[in-house]
Design a protein around this motif. Sequence first.
Motif, short mmCIF file in Angstrom:
data_model
loop_
_atom_site.label_atom_id
_atom_site.label_comp_id
_atom_site.label_asym_id
_atom_site.label_seq_id
_atom_site.Cartn_x
_atom_site.Cartn_y
_atom_site.Cartn_z
N ARG A 196 28.11 47.13 42.08
CA ARG A 196 27.39 48.18 42.82
C ARG A 196 27.87 48.02 44.22
N GLU A 197 28.51 47.44 44.71
CA GLU A 197 29.44 47.22 45.79
C GLU A 197 31.32 48.26 45.80
N ASN A 235 39.21 44.36 48.70
CA ASN A 235 38.87 43.36 50.33
C ASN A 235 39.12 44.89 50.93
N ARG A 271 23.80 43.46 41.75
CA ARG A 271 23.94 44.35 42.98
C ARG A 271 25.55 44.56 44.61
N ILE A 272 26.04 43.06 43.72
CA ILE A 272 27.79 42.83 44.21
C ILE A 272 28.41 44.29 43.70
#
Length: 648
Positions: free
Chosen positions: A52-53, A326, A49-50
């Motif tokens: 795919r960010e 980020n 999940r991470i």
Amino acid sequence: MSQIESVLHETRSFPPSEAFRAAARISSAEEYERLYRESLDDPEAFWGRIARELPWIEPFEEVLDWSGAPVARWFTGGKTNASLVCVDRHLDGPRADKTAILWEGEPGDVRTLTYAELGAEVRRFANALKARGVKKGDRVAIYMPMVPELAIAVLACARIGAPHSVIFGGFSAQSIKDRVEDGGCTAVITADGGWRRGKPLPLKATVDEALVHAKDVHTVFCVRRCENDVDWVEGRDVWWHDAVAAADDDCPPEPMDSEDTLFLLYTSGSTGKPKGIQHTTAGYLVGAYLTSRYVFDLRDDDVYWCTADIGWVTGHSYIVYGPLANGATVVMYEGAPNEPHPGRFWELVQKHKVTVLYTAPTAIRAFMKWGDEHPAKFDLSTLRLLGTVGEPINPEAWMWYRRTIGGERCPIVDTWWQTETGAIMITPLPGVTATKPGSATRPFFGVDAAVVDEEGNELGPNEGGLLVLRKPWPSMLRGIWGDPERYRETYWSRFPGLYFAGDGARKDEDGCFWIMGRVDDVLNVSGHRLSTMEVESALVSHEAVVEAAVVARPDELTGEAICAFVTVGAGGEPSDALRDALKEHVAVEIGKLARPAEVRFAEALPKTRSGKIMRRLLRDIAAGRETVQDTTTLEDYSVLARLRGDEE
Ligand code: WT7
């Protein structure tokens, strides 16, 4: 003996303020527990999940392949590029015009680059590399001052798939030569000089000396920074500004396999030649991205400053890759912390309205020594979060940092990790964790940390032992460049299936980890194994002492006796009375057992260029031996001579 005795009794605890907690990215213990459990029980779901960010050129097929242990393969089959993750992904929206790099030179000159500008510079320099024949898979050495071109060079190498090997700008010609040869680098990027304490450090000249016999290096790019004179090797040397002027800014990112090498970074072990720690693309980026986001609680309006040099892993992960992934605004400073005055860092915090500050215990202790009047001159009220890394921080320094810099308002994240781990492993989450002075607290997501005895059995609460990691993690090293056997041997042979970090630690009754220093440094007094860190903390808690290092020297009676090297602050004077007082102080603070047999006053302690005390050199001095050890990473050779008394 299978354990290290812990004698440090630190009971203070600081939960985050309600205001900090409420605004934090992770703001409840339940949320942390849930995510942490998921990251251990179902790492595929969590990390998938991470990952795919972040942007992918081709999606990955499998999250983890651990079949070739101890070499992990993460996000197999996927293709991406670090420059896509750190730059291009911000270019479609409002972040394009946000400041990516806010740079200040030592003389006070300021440059800012927006994400759009950073992207253009990266693509242009990537084309300049290509124009000189640098291609995917070629290794490029980087030996530069802390100027924006350093970050640009790193990202440009990543863009074309050429692994970079950044060599800290303070290293000698010999160190460069060793690293360039070991990595098989074919191009080098440097600058004429960099400003350090008001003078240009002649980087190009050092590179020239290192490359005298380097037949494989075809190109040296040189940034003009200090305008100091340089020698020029025709055909090999290229000015950065000429190369980028001739290059256009269209350069698509090279599709890199998840497991393609992103960089090598050399780290010196206590013995033997430096190890080229190898990190790959996707797993490393996922680790740097996620830790930056949650440990530094990064938000779009933060002005984030990590004071490390990009020559260390801290700069790789927490100046370049993590914060840029980020979309943060990253402060970069070229020079010394006391140039032109001991308050320079605080002046920078005030001027650039820094909100998050990440620095090292060695720097914090220097600031304490220089005096509270320097930070007091500046407005530090923009700060909301503080961090430390690199060594165990003694509780006294932690409290000073909290009070004097953080105004008792900012959580402190004491982050334990290594060049090898690529990203932060044990750390508070600032909105959740009640911090304790001297403890790195809890494992980060996906980190299965434990303290074990010599046989690999897990120890109980507060029993000191060896720190191990029991599960692979995305940003873990994939090997030592050119030496797979040494990789296995160094990290995976002590306990089969466990990563051994080389550090001692204990875990307290709340599950918080207290790192006790390198196990190679452990003291063995009358059959008791003590941590250097704890004895040093006791010494530093005495008002006269600013810094202390303790080592064991052979002793007929006790096997080993403790020899303490201390530097005293402005308030103290070396004397026999102080010597006795310090021995007594340690005996009272932590017990007679730890009482130093000898206290020696020193003007300075021998440190590596990254600020770690070189206790192995002090061991030789304490035992009255000549040093036969590798001293190439020593910051200041005269310190050693003075300690031995050669210069009296
Ligand atoms: C070693 C790794 C990680 C970036 C800088 C150093 C020590 C690091 C802490 C901490 C106690 C720490 C350990 C570790 N260390 N951070 N927060 N508390 N000790 O990277 O040069 O690879 O050194 O630094 O001993 O093993 P490095």
